[in-house]
Structures are given as C-alpha cells and as structure tokens.
Design a protein around this motif. Structure first.
Motif, PDB file in Angstrom:
ATOM      1  N   THR A   8      28.114  80.655  25.631  1.00  0.00           N
ATOM      2  CA  THR A   8      26.901  81.330  26.142  1.00  0.00           C
ATOM      3  C   THR A   8      25.646  80.552  25.733  1.00  0.00           C
ATOM      4  O   THR A   8      25.633  79.848  24.735  1.00  0.00           O
ATOM      5  CB  THR A   8      26.720  82.800  25.687  1.00  0.00           C
ATOM      6  OG1 THR A   8      26.189  82.833  24.365  1.00  0.00           O
ATOM      7  CG2 THR A   8      28.022  83.562  25.759  1.00  0.00           C
ATOM      8  N   CYS A   9      24.577  80.732  26.492  1.00  0.00           N
ATOM      9  CA  CYS A   9      23.329  79.974  26.277  1.00  0.00           C
ATOM     10  C   CYS A   9      22.713  80.253  24.908  1.00  0.00           C
ATOM     11  O   CYS A   9      22.331  79.327  24.188  1.00  0.00           O
ATOM     12  CB  CYS A   9      22.311  80.329  27.353  1.00  0.00           C
ATOM     13  SG  CYS A   9      22.906  80.119  29.036  1.00  0.00           S
ATOM     14  N   ASP A  12      24.780  78.853  22.048  1.00  0.00           N
ATOM     15  CA  ASP A  12      24.770  77.392  22.097  1.00  0.00           C
ATOM     16  C   ASP A  12      23.440  76.833  21.587  1.00  0.00           C
ATOM     17  O   ASP A  12      23.412  75.904  20.784  1.00  0.00           O
ATOM     18  CB  ASP A  12      25.015  76.939  23.540  1.00  0.00           C
ATOM     19  CG  ASP A  12      25.075  75.433  23.654  1.00  0.00           C
ATOM     20  OD1 ASP A  12      25.701  74.800  22.786  1.00  0.00           O
ATOM     21  OD2 ASP A  12      24.486  74.888  24.607  1.00  0.00           O
ATOM     22  N   GLN A  13      22.344  77.413  22.038  1.00  0.00           N
ATOM     23  CA  GLN A  13      21.030  76.854  21.728  1.00  0.00           C
ATOM     24  C   GLN A  13      20.440  77.340  20.410  1.00  0.00           C
ATOM     25  O   GLN A  13      19.713  76.609  19.741  1.00  0.00           O
ATOM     26  CB  GLN A  13      20.050  77.202  22.858  1.00  0.00           C
ATOM     27  CG  GLN A  13      20.421  76.595  24.204  1.00  0.00           C
ATOM     28  CD  GLN A  13      20.388  75.075  24.194  1.00  0.00           C
ATOM     29  OE1 GLN A  13      19.469  74.471  23.650  1.00  0.00           O
ATOM     30  NE2 GLN A  13      21.401  74.455  24.770  1.00  0.00           N
ATOM     31  N   LEU A  40      28.471  76.312  31.753  1.00  0.00           N
ATOM     32  CA  LEU A  40      27.022  76.532  31.807  1.00  0.00           C
ATOM     33  C   LEU A  40      26.755  78.023  31.727  1.00  0.00           C
ATOM     34  O   LEU A  40      27.621  78.788  31.321  1.00  0.00           O
ATOM     35  CB  LEU A  40      26.420  75.892  33.063  1.00  0.00           C
ATOM     36  CG  LEU A  40      27.284  75.817  34.337  1.00  0.00           C
ATOM     37  CD1 LEU A  40      27.504  77.186  34.912  1.00  0.00           C
ATOM     38  CD2 LEU A  40      26.682  74.882  35.339  1.00  0.00           C
ATOM     39  N   CYS A  41      25.560  78.425  32.079  1.00  0.00           N
ATOM     40  CA  CYS A  41      25.153  79.832  32.047  1.00  0.00           C
ATOM     41  C   CYS A  41      26.055  80.674  32.958  1.00  0.00           C
ATOM     42  O   CYS A  41      26.603  80.176  33.944  1.00  0.00           O
ATOM     43  CB  CYS A  41      23.698  79.915  32.506  1.00  0.00           C
ATOM     44  SG  CYS A  41      23.044  81.583  32.701  1.00  0.00           S
ATOM     45  N   CYS A  79      27.515  88.495  28.631  1.00  0.00           N
ATOM     46  CA  CYS A  79      27.906  87.421  29.557  1.00  0.00           C
ATOM     47  C   CYS A  79      29.309  87.672  30.107  1.00  0.00           C
ATOM     48  O   CYS A  79      29.565  87.434  31.296  1.00  0.00           O
ATOM     49  CB  CYS A  79      27.835  86.071  28.852  1.00  0.00           C
ATOM     50  SG  CYS A  79      26.176  85.680  28.251  1.00  0.00           S
TER      51      CYS A  79
END
Length: 242
Positions: A8-9, A12-13, A40-41, A79
C-alpha cells in the motif's frame, strides 16, 4: 506457502516498518514472501474522487502485478476492501477483466484476516506488558467483515492490559479524500476519537490501517498526548521478539 506482499502507498512511503513486521511474521509461519515490483496504488483515491476511468487503469495495473501470486496479503483493510468491494463493480462491463478482478479478490487478504483465517494462527506467542486499546477501521469492518480476527490476536498476547475503546466503531474522520473534502468535519471526528483514546488511559493505540492511525496519531501528537500508535503487525512482532 507462497505469499505476495501488497504494501500500500502509505506503508510504502511513510511506514515501511509495518511491512517489515508483516514479512517477518509471515516468515515465522513458513510463508515464502515475495514483493512484485510492478504493484502500485489500489486506485482508491481516484475512485473516491469520481475518476472511475482512471481508477480502472490503476486497478488493471494492480491486477497484472499479482496475476501469478498464490496469495496476496496487505497491512490495510481499506486497500484490501477497495479491491474486494469495488474491483468487480469497476469491471462489470468488461467480462475478461471482471474475471481477473474476481480472481484477485479470491486470493487477497488483510493481514489479520490471513493470519487467522488462512494460517489458522490466533496466538503468535507474543508478550506485550503495556496498556493497549484498539481502533477498528471502517473499511476492514464494513467492507471486509474483519471484526474478530484482530481481537483474537490481541486477546492472546500475554501480559497485555487491554482496554476497550469507547465508541470504537465510530469513524476517525480520515476516509482518505474525505479528510480533504470535508476538513472541518474530519477534524471534529478525529478530536472525538482522540478523546476516546485518552479516556482509556492506554499507552498504545493499535489498529490495522495506517491511514486511521496516521490521522489519530497526528491528533494525539498535536495535543501532546503520550500515546504510541502501532499497526497490529508491529505489536505482534515486537511482542514475539520480547
């Protein structure tokens, strides 16, 4: 058992340590974990903003990334809920892609859902001598039906002092784009949630979605409340290593 991690974004970030805890726990139970680089997203921001064509394109990318996976596990009920609840709808007029979307739905699990429902693990042998409360995220509960699994896992942790969160099923006000579109209402909701957390006297707030935890943790931090915020996987993994 082969498992692919959908990170998931947000994880990850901003919270890569959550993914690390998930991977270490899955390894402990004999899972061979891979990380498809093409992921990706899930497309939720676009979908929630009304951009369904754009959300479909993102969804196609995620479906392709996990097309050859046996199982897909994510540290996010939100998600995972997006894939389960909305991917078949997004492709209702495209039979080939709808079948691919349903195939992904059939093998994709939120972390606690996979641990309890697929691996049959309800006690990871953790010890966590702290006062803890739990916030159940809306999407995990309402889109995925994940209610008992996190409670079972927390309930089996030794030396934990668990306190039920007042009005626990109330939304924290995050809701992704909701927090942007309805900022004043979102702020009022997270203030109420933070007050409920403080009412428990808990040292630690645990949850299964980093979006909610980021929102509530941010409010608690702004108010100077010394409450540690953790994903369930972090609590279990830290408690298991203690």
């Amino acid at each position: 058992m082969k498992v692919s991690l959908f990170i998931t974004c947000l994880a990850d970030q901003l919270y890569p340590e959550v993914g690390e805890s998930v991977v270490r726990l899955l390894h402990d139970y004999g899972c061979e974990v891979d990380f498809p680089q093409a992921q990706l997203c899930c497309g939720q921001p676009a979908f929630n903003s009304g951009y369904q064509d754009e959300a479909r394109e993102v969804a196609r990318g995620l479906i392709r990334a996990f097309e050859h996976s046996d199982y897909v596990v994510s540290p996010s009920g939100s998600c995972t809920g997006m894939v389960h609840h909305y991917y078949p709808y997004l492709f209702e007029n495209e039979p080939e892609w709808k079948a691919k979307a349903e195939a992904l739905v059939g093998k994709m699990y939120e972390f606690s859902q996979f641990l309890v429902g697929v691996l049959g693990v309800t006690d990871v042998g953790a010890s966590f001598p702290h006062k803890v409360t739990y916030h159940p995220s809306c999407h995990a509960m309402r889109l995925l039906g994940v209610r008992e699994e996190p409670q079972q896992l927390i309930g089996a942790v030794k030396n934990i002092e668990f306190t039920d969160l007042p009005r626990k099923e109330d939304c924290c006000g995050f809701g992704g784009t909701f927090a942007v579109k309805m900022a004043d209402m979102s702020e009022a909701m997270v203030c109420e949630k933070a007050a409920c957390v403080c009412e428990t006297g808990a040292e630690v707030l645990v949850g299964t979605d980093m979006g909610c935890l980021m929102n509530i943790g941010g409010r608690l931090n702004k108010e100077g409340k010394p409450v540690r915020v953790m994903h369930l996987a972090q609590l279990l993994e830290e408690g298991r290593r203690a």
